[in-house]
Design an enzyme around this catalytic site. Structure first.
Site, PDB file in Angstrom:
ATOM      1  NE  ARG A  41      -4.240  -1.379   0.097  1.00  0.00           N
ATOM      2  CZ  ARG A  41      -5.368  -1.621   0.753  1.00  0.00           C
ATOM      3  NH1 ARG A  41      -5.721  -0.865   1.760  1.00  0.00           N
ATOM      4  NH2 ARG A  41      -6.159  -2.589   0.372  1.00  0.00           N
ATOM      5  NE  ARG A  45      -7.772   4.820   2.598  1.00  0.00           N
ATOM      6  CZ  ARG A  45      -8.616   4.063   3.274  1.00  0.00           C
ATOM      7  NH1 ARG A  45      -9.822   4.515   3.547  1.00  0.00           N
ATOM      8  NH2 ARG A  45      -8.248   2.871   3.690  1.00  0.00           N
ATOM      9  NE  ARG A  54     -10.249   7.483  -2.809  1.00  0.00           N
ATOM     10  CZ  ARG A  54     -11.546   7.674  -2.734  1.00  0.00           C
ATOM     11  NH1 ARG A  54     -12.155   8.457  -3.578  1.00  0.00           N
ATOM     12  NH2 ARG A  54     -12.254   7.073  -1.814  1.00  0.00           N
ATOM     13  CG  ASP A  90      -9.309  -3.111  -4.535  1.00  0.00           C
ATOM     14  OD1 ASP A  90      -8.738  -2.541  -3.598  1.00  0.00           O
ATOM     15  OD2 ASP A  90     -10.128  -4.039  -4.373  1.00  0.00           O
ATOM     16  CE1 TYR A 172     -12.955  -7.851   1.235  1.00  0.00           C
ATOM     17  CE2 TYR A 172     -11.188  -9.205   0.356  1.00  0.00           C
ATOM     18  CZ  TYR A 172     -11.621  -8.200   1.203  1.00  0.00           C
ATOM     19  OH  TYR A 172     -10.729  -7.564   2.020  1.00  0.00           O
TER      20      TYR A 172
HETATM   21  O1  CP3 Z   1       0.104   0.833  -3.522  1.00  0.00           O
HETATM   22  C1  CP3 Z   1      -0.517  -0.237  -3.417  1.00  0.00           C
HETATM   23  O2  CP3 Z   1      -0.331  -1.028  -2.491  1.00  0.00           O
HETATM   24  C2  CP3 Z   1      -1.469  -0.628  -4.543  1.00  0.00           C
HETATM   25  C3  CP3 Z   1      -2.838  -0.453  -4.301  1.00  0.00           C
HETATM   26  C4  CP3 Z   1      -3.767  -1.508  -3.759  1.00  0.00           C
HETATM   27  C5  CP3 Z   1      -5.115  -1.206  -3.470  1.00  0.00           C
HETATM   28  N1  CP3 Z   1      -5.750  -2.366  -3.125  1.00  0.00           N
HETATM   29  C6  CP3 Z   1      -5.754   0.112  -3.597  1.00  0.00           C
HETATM   30  C7  CP3 Z   1      -6.745   0.462  -2.575  1.00  0.00           C
HETATM   31  C8  CP3 Z   1      -3.582  -2.872  -3.524  1.00  0.00           C
HETATM   32  C9  CP3 Z   1      -2.326  -3.712  -3.650  1.00  0.00           C
HETATM   33  C10 CP3 Z   1      -4.852  -3.398  -3.131  1.00  0.00           C
HETATM   34  C11 CP3 Z   1      -5.102  -4.822  -2.856  1.00  0.00           C
HETATM   35  C12 CP3 Z   1      -6.228  -5.155  -1.962  1.00  0.00           C
HETATM   36  N2  CP3 Z   1      -7.510  -4.723  -2.058  1.00  0.00           N
HETATM   37  C13 CP3 Z   1      -6.176  -6.097  -0.926  1.00  0.00           C
HETATM   38  C14 CP3 Z   1      -4.975  -6.924  -0.582  1.00  0.00           C
HETATM   39  C15 CP3 Z   1      -3.994  -6.145   0.181  1.00  0.00           C
HETATM   40  C16 CP3 Z   1      -4.161  -6.264   1.658  1.00  0.00           C
HETATM   41  O3  CP3 Z   1      -4.323  -5.226   2.271  1.00  0.00           O
HETATM   42  O4  CP3 Z   1      -4.061  -7.383   2.151  1.00  0.00           O
HETATM   43  C17 CP3 Z   1      -7.434  -6.173  -0.344  1.00  0.00           C
HETATM   44  C18 CP3 Z   1      -7.823  -7.011   0.839  1.00  0.00           C
HETATM   45  C19 CP3 Z   1      -8.274  -5.309  -1.083  1.00  0.00           C
HETATM   46  C20 CP3 Z   1      -9.730  -5.070  -0.888  1.00  0.00           C
HETATM   47  C21 CP3 Z   1      -9.926  -3.714  -0.377  1.00  0.00           C
HETATM   48  N3  CP3 Z   1      -9.753  -2.566  -1.130  1.00  0.00           N
HETATM   49  C22 CP3 Z   1     -10.316  -3.326   0.936  1.00  0.00           C
HETATM   50  C23 CP3 Z   1     -10.568  -4.289   2.086  1.00  0.00           C
HETATM   51  C24 CP3 Z   1     -10.382  -1.926   0.933  1.00  0.00           C
HETATM   52  C25 CP3 Z   1     -10.788  -1.028   2.044  1.00  0.00           C
HETATM   53  C26 CP3 Z   1      -9.608  -0.831   2.938  1.00  0.00           C
HETATM   54  C27 CP3 Z   1      -9.679   0.443   3.725  1.00  0.00           C
HETATM   55  O5  CP3 Z   1      -8.693   0.676   4.407  1.00  0.00           O
HETATM   56  O6  CP3 Z   1     -10.682   1.169   3.624  1.00  0.00           O
HETATM   57  C28 CP3 Z   1      -9.994  -1.472  -0.353  1.00  0.00           C
HETATM   58  C29 CP3 Z   1      -9.903  -0.071  -0.788  1.00  0.00           C
HETATM   59  C30 CP3 Z   1      -8.579   0.383  -1.319  1.00  0.00           C
HETATM   60  N4  CP3 Z   1      -7.887  -0.247  -2.276  1.00  0.00           N
HETATM   61  C31 CP3 Z   1      -7.882   1.577  -0.946  1.00  0.00           C
HETATM   62  C32 CP3 Z   1      -6.734   1.627  -1.745  1.00  0.00           C
HETATM   63  C33 CP3 Z   1      -5.688   2.704  -1.781  1.00  0.00           C
HETATM   64  C34 CP3 Z   1      -8.292   2.600   0.082  1.00  0.00           C
HETATM   65  C35 CP3 Z   1      -9.572   3.255  -0.268  1.00  0.00           C
HETATM   66  C36 CP3 Z   1      -9.564   4.567  -1.032  1.00  0.00           C
HETATM   67  O7  CP3 Z   1      -8.565   5.082  -1.558  1.00  0.00           O
HETATM   68  O8  CP3 Z   1     -10.661   5.095  -1.079  1.00  0.00           O
END
Ligand code: CP3
Length: 365
Positions: A41, A45, A54, A90, A172
């Protein structure tokens, strides 16, 4: 798959000595001039540059617009000075071409409005529309082009594509979002001898094609996120998840790239995860890195494993924790420094940058 097969794939896995990126070299347990570093990540954010983007675009808009996804990916990698860039995307994107609608609700994370709970629903999942995900490959192409020249230190930045693992994606799909106890997922897993294997097989089919698109576009490595595998007992992981995950790992490797396989809370699962044949296993912070590596028989590379919340600690504590991870790896071949899970919102950017600098300092050969 024919027209998706890249030159890289046709040429087979990088031959020893061929990789020009210290990140890829470490994945293959080849010698490096210093320990490579990138962070889960790293574009997220906590970063003002990401939040500025964003403000004008939803998460899915960013993911689905190659120019923006590439820009976010590149900005994070350059700001932090890391050795690899993970494509901004994602885990849930493949749901759309499979026919599973979802959205991200503020504060709640992903929501699937019609969770997949019956064999009829599993049968209805589409596996023939993966080309709809080509926006991810297009973003990777842009990132690969941007980083095609070696950097000032002569190293080529590594480009990481990714996808979810069958279990984590299924969770999911079946739960309809994040979950605490995975009751519906495990209910299908234990109880439906038709639906579960079919769901695993369909996910593998889609993910292999999706990974092939990413490799063809220029991904050097594919990371498979099995973020919630730690919810499984060793017996259940072996019985219900190991075979499809192994098939995914092997078929992605056959595209000609190393595979990183990552999960959270996996200390007891490590020997079984190793059996997938992944080149690199991602470790979370709960297991000391050397213990985790030992549990893997030192037969693969490892990635990890600083507690992401240590980034909130005072400088001297954080520095000591970074040092501990590096000492624990003891400069064995095949360590990639990372966090044990993703950077969380509110993390001080300065601490992230310092961490990267310390890894470079402590990891020099
Ligand atoms: O820089 C990076 O790491 C690349 C970006 C990335 C995102 N999602 C963008 C994102 C990566 C590698 C993911 C993978 C992802 N998505 C995972 C596996 C990684 C892990 O954490 O184990 C999972 C479980 C998801 C599903 C997912 N997407 C969830 C559970 C959430 C909400 C998390 C939260 O903190 O709210 C997301 C949203 C998400 N995907 C965000 C980002 C930057 C944050 C939300 C936003 O920007 O509005």
């Amino acid at each position: 798959m024919s027209d998706l097969v890249s030159e890289r794939a046709l040429n087979g896995p990088a031959s020893p000595g061929a990789a020009v990126s210290r990140f890829v070299r470490a994945c293959l347990r080849q010698s490096v001039d210093r320990t490579p570093v990138w962070l889960l990540r790293q574009a997220g954010r906590y970063m003002p540059e990401y939040m500025a983007v964003r403000k004008h675009h939803s998460l899915l808009e960013i993911c689905r617009t190659p120019e923006i996804a590439a820009e976010v990916t590149i900005t994070a990698a350059e700001r932090l000075g890391v050795d690899a860039a993970i494509i901004f995307a994602d885990l849930l994107l493949p749901f759309t071409p499979m026919g599973v609608e979802f959205e991200f609700l503020a504060g709640e994370g992903p929501v699937v409005h019609a969770p997949v709970r019956t064999v009829e629903q599993v049968r209805a999942l589409r596996t023939d529309r993966v080309e709809e995900l080509s926006y991810v490959a297009q973003a990777i192409e842009r990132v690969a082009k941007h980083f095609s020249a070696p950097r000032a230190d002569g190293d080529q930045l590594g480009i990481i594509g990714f996808c979810g693992a069958p279990f984590t994606l299924a969770s999911y799909m079946i739960e309809g979002g994040s979950s605490r106890n995975y009751v519906e997922t495990k209910r299908m897993m234990y109880g439906d001898r038709e639906a579960w294997p079919l769901l695993m097989a369909k996910l593998v089919e889609v993910l292999v094609t999706y990974a092939a698109q990413q490799v063809e576009a220029g991904a050097d490595v594919i990371q498979i996120f099995d973020s919630w595998a730690g919810a499984l007992s060793v017996t259940d992981y072996r019985e219900y998840c190991l075979a499809p995950t192994t098939e995914l790992v092997r078929r992605v490797q056959a595209l000609g790239v190393p595979v990183i396989y990552f999960g959270v809370d996996t200390a007891s699962l490590l020997p079984a995860m190793r059996e997938t044949g992944a080149d690199v296993i991602g470790l979370d912070w709960r297991v000391p890195l050397d213990e985790g590596w030992k549990a893997l028989g030192y037969r693969c590379a490892v990635q990890g494993n600083l507690d992401p919340i240590a980034l909130f600690a005072p400088e001297e504590v954080l520095r000591a924790r970074v040092r501990e991870v590096m000492d624990s790896a003891a400069k064995r071949l095949g360590h990639i420094f990372n966090l044990g899970h993703g950077i969380v919102p509110g993390t001080p950017v300065e601490s992230v940058i310092k961490t990267v600098e310390w890894v470079k300092e402590f990891g020099a050969r």
